[in-house]
Design a protein around this motif. Structure first.
Motif, PDB file in Angstrom:
ATOM      1  N   UNK A   1      19.257   0.736  14.727  1.00  0.00           N
ATOM      2  CA  UNK A   1      20.585   0.965  15.307  1.00  0.00           C
ATOM      3  C   UNK A   1      21.625   0.130  14.564  1.00  0.00           C
ATOM      4  N   UNK A   2      22.885   0.529  14.622  1.00  0.00           N
ATOM      5  CA  UNK A   2      23.928  -0.297  14.014  1.00  0.00           C
ATOM      6  C   UNK A   2      23.961  -1.659  14.709  1.00  0.00           C
ATOM      7  N   UNK A   3      24.073  -2.705  13.921  1.00  0.00           N
ATOM      8  CA  UNK A   3      24.114  -4.053  14.483  1.00  0.00           C
ATOM      9  C   UNK A   3      25.562  -4.366  14.857  1.00  0.00           C
ATOM     10  N   UNK A   4      25.795  -4.455  16.138  1.00  0.00           N
ATOM     11  CA  UNK A   4      27.106  -4.796  16.667  1.00  0.00           C
ATOM     12  C   UNK A   4      26.998  -6.143  17.373  1.00  0.00           C
ATOM     13  N   UNK A   5      28.116  -6.719  17.704  1.00  0.00           N
ATOM     14  CA  UNK A   5      28.081  -7.985  18.437  1.00  0.00           C
ATOM     15  C   UNK A   5      27.433  -7.781  19.809  1.00  0.00           C
ATOM     16  N   UNK A   6      27.656  -6.607  20.411  1.00  0.00           N
ATOM     17  CA  UNK A   6      27.038  -6.325  21.711  1.00  0.00           C
ATOM     18  C   UNK A   6      25.512  -6.258  21.584  1.00  0.00           C
ATOM     19  N   UNK A   7      24.997  -5.594  20.541  1.00  0.00           N
ATOM     20  CA  UNK A   7      23.552  -5.520  20.349  1.00  0.00           C
ATOM     21  C   UNK A   7      22.995  -6.905  20.037  1.00  0.00           C
ATOM     22  N   UNK A   8      23.686  -7.662  19.216  1.00  0.00           N
ATOM     23  CA  UNK A   8      23.235  -9.032  18.917  1.00  0.00           C
ATOM     24  C   UNK A   8      23.099  -9.827  20.210  1.00  0.00           C
TER      25      UNK A   8
ATOM     26  N   UNK B   1      17.889 -10.445  10.962  1.00  0.00           N
ATOM     27  CA  UNK B   1      19.025  -9.649  10.479  1.00  0.00           C
ATOM     28  C   UNK B   1      19.150  -9.726   8.956  1.00  0.00           C
ATOM     29  N   UNK B   2      18.908 -10.908   8.383  1.00  0.00           N
ATOM     30  CA  UNK B   2      18.944 -11.054   6.919  1.00  0.00           C
ATOM     31  C   UNK B   2      17.871 -10.174   6.293  1.00  0.00           C
ATOM     32  N   UNK B   3      16.678 -10.209   6.852  1.00  0.00           N
ATOM     33  CA  UNK B   3      15.590  -9.368   6.329  1.00  0.00           C
ATOM     34  C   UNK B   3      15.921  -7.881   6.486  1.00  0.00           C
ATOM     35  N   UNK B   4      16.617  -7.538   7.561  1.00  0.00           N
ATOM     36  CA  UNK B   4      17.045  -6.148   7.734  1.00  0.00           C
ATOM     37  C   UNK B   4      18.044  -5.772   6.637  1.00  0.00           C
TER      38      UNK B   4
END
Length: 174
Positions: free
Chosen positions: A9-16, A52-55
């Motif tokens: 999924x797109x990484x958003x601040x809400x998902x984080x 997230x870096x690995x993603x």
């Protein structure tokens, strides 16, 4: 009620924030996802950032399960192997289902979604994961088709005088 799964999924601040809350709640409920209670979001944040870096490098994929309200209820990370000799299998990490959803079959659903993602990945023949002993997780994973393929006694120290086995499990996709 079932979960809706999204791979990458797109990484958003809400998902984080959802992932930080999920990881914190799972850890504080005693879940074996790299931390022991009590743990705070800020202690987990560096590990999530590492994922997230690995993603961003294309090494790791995120699988998220959301409930009917759109709340993140489950998540796992799938990681390929950088070594060409091991490129035919991937690892499943930080497999989490929110404590309020335990017992609803969401763990099985999450593993099935991870298996589906692995099967859709060219050249992948198996999924490997490891789990911490002392929780009965090997029985759960075994009931989902994973086989125990190794064990390192006392490899995980959760507290002084409390060492647990690290158990390696494999799901063949063949």
């Amino acid at each position: 009620m079932t979960l809706t799964f999204t791979l990458e999924p797109p990484i958003t601040s809400a998902l984080r924030d959802d992932l930080l809350d999920l990881w914190t709640d799972v850890s504080n409920a005693g879940g074996a996802v790299g931390f022991v209670p009590p743990v705070h979001r800020e202690e987990i944040r560096p590990e999530l950032v590492r994922h997230f870096v690995h993603m961003a490098q294309g090494r790791t994929r995120l699988l998220v399960g959301r409930d009917a309200h759109g709340t993140t209820a489950a998540a796992a990370f799938l990681t390929g192997n950088p070594q060409h000799l091991n490129a035919h299998w991937l690892s499943l990490y930080s497999v989490m289902v929110h404590p309020r959803h335990q017992g609803k079959g969401y763990g099985r659903d999450l593993l099935a979604a991870a298996e589906e993602a692995a099967r859709a990945t060219a050249g992948i023949e198996a999924i490997r994961l490891s789990c911490r002993g002392g929780h009965g997780l090997e029985r759960f994973y075994g009931s989902c088709g994973y086989k125990e393929v190794g064990r390192v006694p006392g490899a995980v120290r959760v507290a002084p005088d409390d060492d647990r086995d690290e158990i390696f499990m494999l799901l063949s996709l063949g």
